[in-house]
Write a protein that holds these residues in place. Structure first.
Motif, PDB file in Angstrom:
ATOM      1  N   GLN A   1       0.846  -1.200   0.000  1.00 34.06           N
ATOM      2  CA  GLN A   1       0.000   0.000   0.000  1.00 34.06           C
ATOM      3  C   GLN A   1       0.877   1.244   0.000  1.00 34.06           C
ATOM      4  N   SER A   2       0.596   2.143  -0.953  1.00 33.60           N
ATOM      5  CA  SER A   2       1.301   3.424  -0.993  1.00 33.60           C
ATOM      6  C   SER A   2       0.266   4.543  -0.994  1.00 33.60           C
TER       7      SER A   2
ATOM      8  N   ASP B   1      -8.918  -1.919   3.809  1.00 29.45           N
ATOM      9  CA  ASP B   1      -7.653  -1.915   4.547  1.00 29.45           C
ATOM     10  C   ASP B   1      -7.524  -3.117   5.477  1.00 29.45           C
TER      11      ASP B   1
ATOM     12  N   LYS C   1       2.802  -1.743   4.240  1.00 32.14           N
ATOM     13  CA  LYS C   1       2.888  -0.290   4.042  1.00 32.14           C
ATOM     14  C   LYS C   1       4.202   0.039   3.350  1.00 32.14           C
TER      15      LYS C   1
END
Length: 201
Positions: A38-39, A154, A199
């Motif tokens: 995830q960015s 998420d 992350k």
């Protein structure tokens, strides 16, 4: 009667479940790594594939005929009350060709199939001095964008199915007929795994 209905429902659910995917595919092809990241601008998938190019396929390349690879990733949301729901899907099409005039290898990468000259207009191009270098680039499937975090969710883990294959359907028509049933052209692998959403550092 209730027991029969429950048994029939259970059998129906088993039939709907996808078959378990194997990391080891045809012709020794294997998927060695899978990663979900995830960015700030979305969720990306990366993978690493291992395969050896058979001599027959190399001979076709040496004659100036391009070959095509396809990498596809699907992300699913698990549902306890029904079959898993596909949340996102992305594909990468890769065209590898030898350029006799420059004696270099050209790799075109696109999100859509590259049939015909028109398809190459929207692709990214890379040139390599050796076939080995070009294949190394194909084996590293980096940063396939699956979508925004809001679309995907998420959750700490996501189920991902990844497929990689040599796409003979994009070969010239005479070659499509000739490769039917030939094991050398059967380069493919598939893997399904639950991946943590990492992350970006």
């Amino acid at each position: 009667m209730l027991a029969v209905l429950l048994w029939a429902w259970a059998m129906w659910m088993v039939l709907l479940l996808p078959a378990p995917a194997a990391a080891q595919g045809r012709n020794g092809t294997s998927i060695t790594q899978m990663r979900l990241e995830q960015s700030d601008d979305g969720v990306y998938f990366s993978a690493a594939v291992q395969f050896e190019l058979p001599s027959l396929v190399e001979e076709v390349l040496d004659k100036g005929i391009a070959i095509y690879f396809v990498a596809e990733a699907e992300l699913y949301q698990e549902r306890w009350y029904w079959t898993d729901r596909k949340v996102a899907q992305v594909a990468r099409h890769m065209r590898l060709a030898y350029q006799p005039l420059t004696r270099r290898w050209r790799l075109n990468v696109s999100a859509a199939p590259m049939t015909g000259a028109a398809g190459l207009g929207i692709s990214l191009n890379q040139n390599f001095d050796t076939l080995g270098d070009a294949l190394d680039a194909i084996k590293r499937i980096g940063r396939l964008r699956l979508g925004d975090v809001a679309e995907i969710g998420d959750d700490p883990q996501h189920q991902v199915t990844f497929r990689f294959r040599l796409d003979t359907s994009q070969l010239p028509r005479p070659f499509q007929i000739g490769v039917v049933g030939q094991a050398d052209w059967n380069i493919a692998a598939e893997r399904t795994a639950k991946l943590p959403l990492e992350k970006q550092k």
